[in-house]
Design a protein around this motif. Structure first.
Motif, PDB file in Angstrom:
ATOM      1  N   GLY A   1       0.827  -1.192   0.000  1.00 25.73           N
ATOM      2  CA  GLY A   1       0.000   0.000   0.000  1.00 25.73           C
ATOM      3  C   GLY A   1       0.861   1.243   0.000  1.00 25.73           C
ATOM      4  O   GLY A   1       1.772   1.380   0.823  1.00 25.73           O
ATOM      5  N   LEU A   2       0.612   2.161  -0.933  1.00 22.68           N
ATOM      6  CA  LEU A   2       1.395   3.390  -1.048  1.00 22.68           C
ATOM      7  C   LEU A   2       0.601   4.563  -0.482  1.00 22.68           C
ATOM      8  O   LEU A   2      -0.523   4.832  -0.919  1.00 22.68           O
ATOM      9  CB  LEU A   2       1.756   3.681  -2.507  1.00 22.68           C
ATOM     10  CG  LEU A   2       2.891   2.852  -3.132  1.00 22.68           C
ATOM     11  CD1 LEU A   2       2.462   1.414  -3.383  1.00 22.68           C
ATOM     12  CD2 LEU A   2       3.368   3.499  -4.430  1.00 22.68           C
ATOM     13  N   LEU A   3       1.189   5.257   0.491  1.00 16.64           N
ATOM     14  CA  LEU A   3       0.581   6.444   1.085  1.00 16.64           C
ATOM     15  C   LEU A   3       1.431   7.660   0.765  1.00 16.64           C
ATOM     16  O   LEU A   3       2.666   7.615   0.847  1.00 16.64           O
ATOM     17  CB  LEU A   3       0.460   6.305   2.604  1.00 16.64           C
ATOM     18  CG  LEU A   3      -0.581   5.330   3.141  1.00 16.64           C
ATOM     19  CD1 LEU A   3      -0.019   3.914   3.189  1.00 16.64           C
ATOM     20  CD2 LEU A   3      -1.049   5.746   4.526  1.00 16.64           C
ATOM     21  N   ASP A   4       0.761   8.756   0.398  1.00 19.20           N
ATOM     22  CA  ASP A   4       1.512   9.987   0.195  1.00 19.20           C
ATOM     23  C   ASP A   4       1.747  10.663   1.548  1.00 19.20           C
ATOM     24  O   ASP A   4       1.301  10.170   2.597  1.00 19.20           O
ATOM     25  CB  ASP A   4       0.826  10.901  -0.814  1.00 19.20           C
ATOM     26  CG  ASP A   4      -0.479  11.518  -0.320  1.00 19.20           C
ATOM     27  OD1 ASP A   4      -0.769  11.469   0.891  1.00 19.20           O
ATOM     28  OD2 ASP A   4      -1.224  12.065  -1.158  1.00 19.20           O
ATOM     29  N   ALA A   5       2.427  11.783   1.543  1.00 21.39           N
ATOM     30  CA  ALA A   5       2.792  12.451   2.791  1.00 21.39           C
ATOM     31  C   ALA A   5       1.600  13.035   3.522  1.00 21.39           C
ATOM     32  O   ALA A   5       1.719  13.420   4.694  1.00 21.39           O
ATOM     33  CB  ALA A   5       3.828  13.540   2.522  1.00 21.39           C
TER      34      ALA A   5
ATOM     35  N   ASP B   1       7.734  12.203  -1.171  1.00 21.40           N
ATOM     36  CA  ASP B   1       7.827  11.240  -0.080  1.00 21.40           C
ATOM     37  C   ASP B   1       6.661  10.265  -0.151  1.00 21.40           C
ATOM     38  O   ASP B   1       5.497  10.683  -0.220  1.00 21.40           O
ATOM     39  CB  ASP B   1       7.816  11.957   1.277  1.00 21.40           C
ATOM     40  CG  ASP B   1       9.031  12.843   1.463  1.00 21.40           C
ATOM     41  OD1 ASP B   1      10.150  12.324   1.330  1.00 21.40           O
ATOM     42  OD2 ASP B   1       8.860  14.052   1.727  1.00 21.40           O
ATOM     43  N   VAL B   2       6.962   8.966  -0.116  1.00 25.04           N
ATOM     44  CA  VAL B   2       5.943   7.925  -0.193  1.00 25.04           C
ATOM     45  C   VAL B   2       6.273   6.845   0.835  1.00 25.04           C
ATOM     46  O   VAL B   2       7.425   6.389   0.914  1.00 25.04           O
ATOM     47  CB  VAL B   2       5.891   7.284  -1.600  1.00 25.04           C
ATOM     48  CG1 VAL B   2       4.905   6.120  -1.631  1.00 25.04           C
ATOM     49  CG2 VAL B   2       5.525   8.329  -2.646  1.00 25.04           C
ATOM     50  N   TRP B   3       5.270   6.453   1.602  1.00 21.63           N
ATOM     51  CA  TRP B   3       5.422   5.351   2.553  1.00 21.63           C
ATOM     52  C   TRP B   3       4.792   4.108   1.935  1.00 21.63           C
ATOM     53  O   TRP B   3       3.610   4.115   1.582  1.00 21.63           O
ATOM     54  CB  TRP B   3       4.730   5.694   3.863  1.00 21.63           C
ATOM     55  CG  TRP B   3       4.975   4.722   4.982  1.00 21.63           C
ATOM     56  CD1 TRP B   3       5.877   3.696   5.011  1.00 21.63           C
ATOM     57  CD2 TRP B   3       4.320   4.718   6.261  1.00 21.63           C
ATOM     58  NE1 TRP B   3       5.827   3.039   6.215  1.00 21.63           N
ATOM     59  CE2 TRP B   3       4.886   3.637   7.000  1.00 21.63           C
ATOM     60  CE3 TRP B   3       3.332   5.500   6.831  1.00 21.63           C
ATOM     61  CZ2 TRP B   3       4.468   3.343   8.309  1.00 21.63           C
ATOM     62  CZ3 TRP B   3       2.909   5.202   8.132  1.00 21.63           C
ATOM     63  CH2 TRP B   3       3.483   4.140   8.856  1.00 21.63           C
ATOM     64  N   ILE B   4       5.580   3.050   1.780  1.00 18.63           N
ATOM     65  CA  ILE B   4       5.057   1.771   1.295  1.00 18.63           C
ATOM     66  C   ILE B   4       4.985   0.805   2.466  1.00 18.63           C
ATOM     67  O   ILE B   4       6.007   0.513   3.107  1.00 18.63           O
ATOM     68  CB  ILE B   4       5.944   1.166   0.186  1.00 18.63           C
ATOM     69  CG1 ILE B   4       6.003   2.098  -1.028  1.00 18.63           C
ATOM     70  CG2 ILE B   4       5.409  -0.197  -0.233  1.00 18.63           C
ATOM     71  CD1 ILE B   4       6.811   1.538  -2.193  1.00 18.63           C
ATOM     72  N   ILE B   5       3.777   0.321   2.743  1.00 18.46           N
ATOM     73  CA  ILE B   5       3.577  -0.664   3.801  1.00 18.46           C
ATOM     74  C   ILE B   5       3.104  -1.955   3.138  1.00 18.46           C
ATOM     75  O   ILE B   5       2.017  -2.007   2.563  1.00 18.46           O
ATOM     76  CB  ILE B   5       2.535  -0.185   4.829  1.00 18.46           C
ATOM     77  CG1 ILE B   5       2.875   1.217   5.342  1.00 18.46           C
ATOM     78  CG2 ILE B   5       2.454  -1.166   5.994  1.00 18.46           C
ATOM     79  CD1 ILE B   5       1.838   1.797   6.265  1.00 18.46           C
ATOM     80  N   GLY B   6       3.947  -2.972   3.218  1.00 21.68           N
ATOM     81  CA  GLY B   6       3.628  -4.254   2.612  1.00 21.68           C
ATOM     82  C   GLY B   6       3.126  -5.246   3.639  1.00 21.68           C
ATOM     83  O   GLY B   6       3.615  -5.285   4.778  1.00 21.68           O
ATOM     84  N   ARG B   7       2.145  -6.049   3.233  1.00 22.73           N
ATOM     85  CA  ARG B   7       1.601  -7.103   4.085  1.00 22.73           C
ATOM     86  C   ARG B   7       1.570  -8.395   3.279  1.00 22.73           C
ATOM     87  O   ARG B   7       1.071  -8.407   2.158  1.00 22.73           O
ATOM     88  CB  ARG B   7       0.191  -6.744   4.563  1.00 22.73           C
ATOM     89  CG  ARG B   7       0.116  -5.524   5.494  1.00 22.73           C
ATOM     90  CD  ARG B   7      -1.306  -4.996   5.568  1.00 22.73           C
ATOM     91  NE  ARG B   7      -1.495  -3.975   6.579  1.00 22.73           N
ATOM     92  CZ  ARG B   7      -1.287  -2.679   6.405  1.00 22.73           C
ATOM     93  NH1 ARG B   7      -0.858  -2.256   5.212  1.00 22.73           N
ATOM     94  NH2 ARG B   7      -1.497  -1.811   7.374  1.00 22.73           N
TER      95      ARG B   7
END
Length: 425
Positions: free
Chosen positions: A111-115, A160-166
């Motif tokens: 999942g990619l979240l922006d700042a 800036d992008v936060w990638i949270i993988g599950r």
């Protein structure tokens, strides 16, 4: 920032409060960047030799290799179904190529979240499939040519992008080892194939959750704004003077900690997060989620209905026995899987129990149906015996449960599903 600082007398207290609500997601995301990025790169070493340094590595994946349990206290309301893979992308030096392996038939998602905490894109089972993939992620200023062989191209709204993988995992040594091997193949590269890792100064201690000093808050927000434009349609009164920030920050953060705005689902269930890909004009909820549930996926990927009360509206308590009864054919409608996870109210964490079970769901071995086809889950502190589907509760303590729905289907997304209440036995 080049704009003149606007004093409280010009803005008024309501405007300062609005500015804090708007910018809080930026600050919280930058705090999480500081908290979740690595100090050490496996080949390049420490980002800084100073132990108290705020230097960290970005564009580098880190992984958890086991399901979380009661000894893990870093994250509240943790997931007990998947392992995590995490990275922060810094796109200021150009695109980053994310490579992922063939995942077989198991559930997984990046999942990619922006700042601003918008869950704007996904790579994974629901959206792009389970084959091996190469995903190009670029920032808003990139005008290059997409190389051949890219499976996915994602344009990020900021740098800036936060990638949270599950990745779904069975709690067996063989499956844990298989998933560990899959995680090792999730990497971030430059377009020339080189390691994309970069050192960045995060400027703050990501472990600090108290009200930040006004000067630090403004410094972090200024830096984040320079890299991540205000979402389209928003007007931000910024910068705000430090004296005004110092007065309003404690009030806003306290308000967000206590004010709940869930979507009521019936049966004592509520949905704290109902975003899809963008928060739109709902700045208040965006700020509340950033403070209390940061990193949440959009509901197309996962929904987390939560119950803190029983059918009578009384708080769930470990001194009582409860049952959750899904009628024949009336279980959750999901494209992947579902689970019911239990947490202690006092700290929002798992509670150690004699069978080491912290969630129960459609993948639980030995799940039994009633004679009429109903599925009954018993929630109680004492062992109901081998015939029951038992989710242990903390004796003498308040608790809550989360019904995790991965790839929820239309009935859930349209809020048409009848969630059964928890009833006292």
């Amino acid at each position: 920032m080049t704009e003149a600082v606007l004093p409280t007398e010009v803005l008024g207290r309501a405007a300062v409060r609005a500015a804090v609500l708007q910018t809080l997601p930026l600050f919280e995301m930058m705090r999480m960047r500081a908290a979740t990025t690595a100090r050490r790169h496996p080949r390049l070493g420490f980002a800084s030799e100073q132990r108290d340094s705020t230097m960290r590595w970005v564009n580098q994946f880190t992984h958890t290799h086991r399901r979380l349990g009661p000894d893990d206290r870093e994250v509240v309301s943790p997931n007990n179904d998947t392992v995590y893979s995490n990275t922060w992308l810094d796109l200021s030096a150009g695109p980053v190529l994310v490579e992922t392996p063939d995942m077989g038939d198991r559930y997984w998602t990046l999942g990619l979240l922006d700042a601003w905490t918008n869950p704007f894109a996904y790579v994974g089972r629901r959206t792009t499939g389970n084959r091996a993939q190469r995903t190009l992620v670029h920032g808003p200023g990139w005008r290059g040519t997409v190389p051949a062989g890219m499976d996915n191209v994602i344009a990020a709204p900021g740098e800036d992008v936060w990638i949270i993988g599950r990745i779904l995992v069975d709690d067996t040594p063989a499956d844990l080892e298989q998933v560990r091997a899959l995680q090792a193949q999730i990497v971030a590269r430059r377009l020339d194939g080189g390691d994309a890792a970069m050192r960045v100064d995060t400027l703050l201690d990501g472990r600090a959750v108290a009200v930040p000093p006004a000067a630090l808050y403004r410094r972090i927000v200024d830096a984040a704004l320079a890299r991540n434009p205000v979402p389209e349609g928003e007007t931000l009164p910024w910068p705000v003077g430090e004296e005004a920030l110092a007065r309003e920050l404690p009030h806003v953060l306290e308000e967000l900690r206590h004010t709940e705005q869930p979507h009521a689902l019936g049966g004592g269930w509520a949905l704290a997060v109902a975003v899809r890909s963008h928060w739109g004009e709902d700045v208040q909820t965006r700020a509340r989620v950033a403070r209390n549930f940061i990193g949440a996926l959009g509901i197309d990927e996962a929904m987390y209905p939560t119950a803190e009360v029983d059918a009578a509206g009384d708080p769930l308590h470990g001194s009582n026995r409860y049952e959750l009864r899904f009628p024949p054919g009336g279980g959750p409608r999901v494209g992947a899987f579902w689970s019911l996870t239990l947490y202690r109210r006092s700290d929002c964490l798992f509670v150690a129990n004699p069978i080491d079970r912290y969630s129960i769901g459609d993948r639980t071995p030995g799940l039994r149906l009633e004679a009429d086809g109903s599925l009954v889950i018993g929630l109680q502190a004492d062992d109901p015996g081998p015939e029951g589907n038992w989710l242990p509760t903390p004796a003498g303590e308040l608790f809550y449960v989360v019904l995790r729905l991965y790839q929820p289907q239309h009935e859930h997304l349209a809020f048409l599903y009848a969630y059964p209440p928890l009833r006292r036995r």
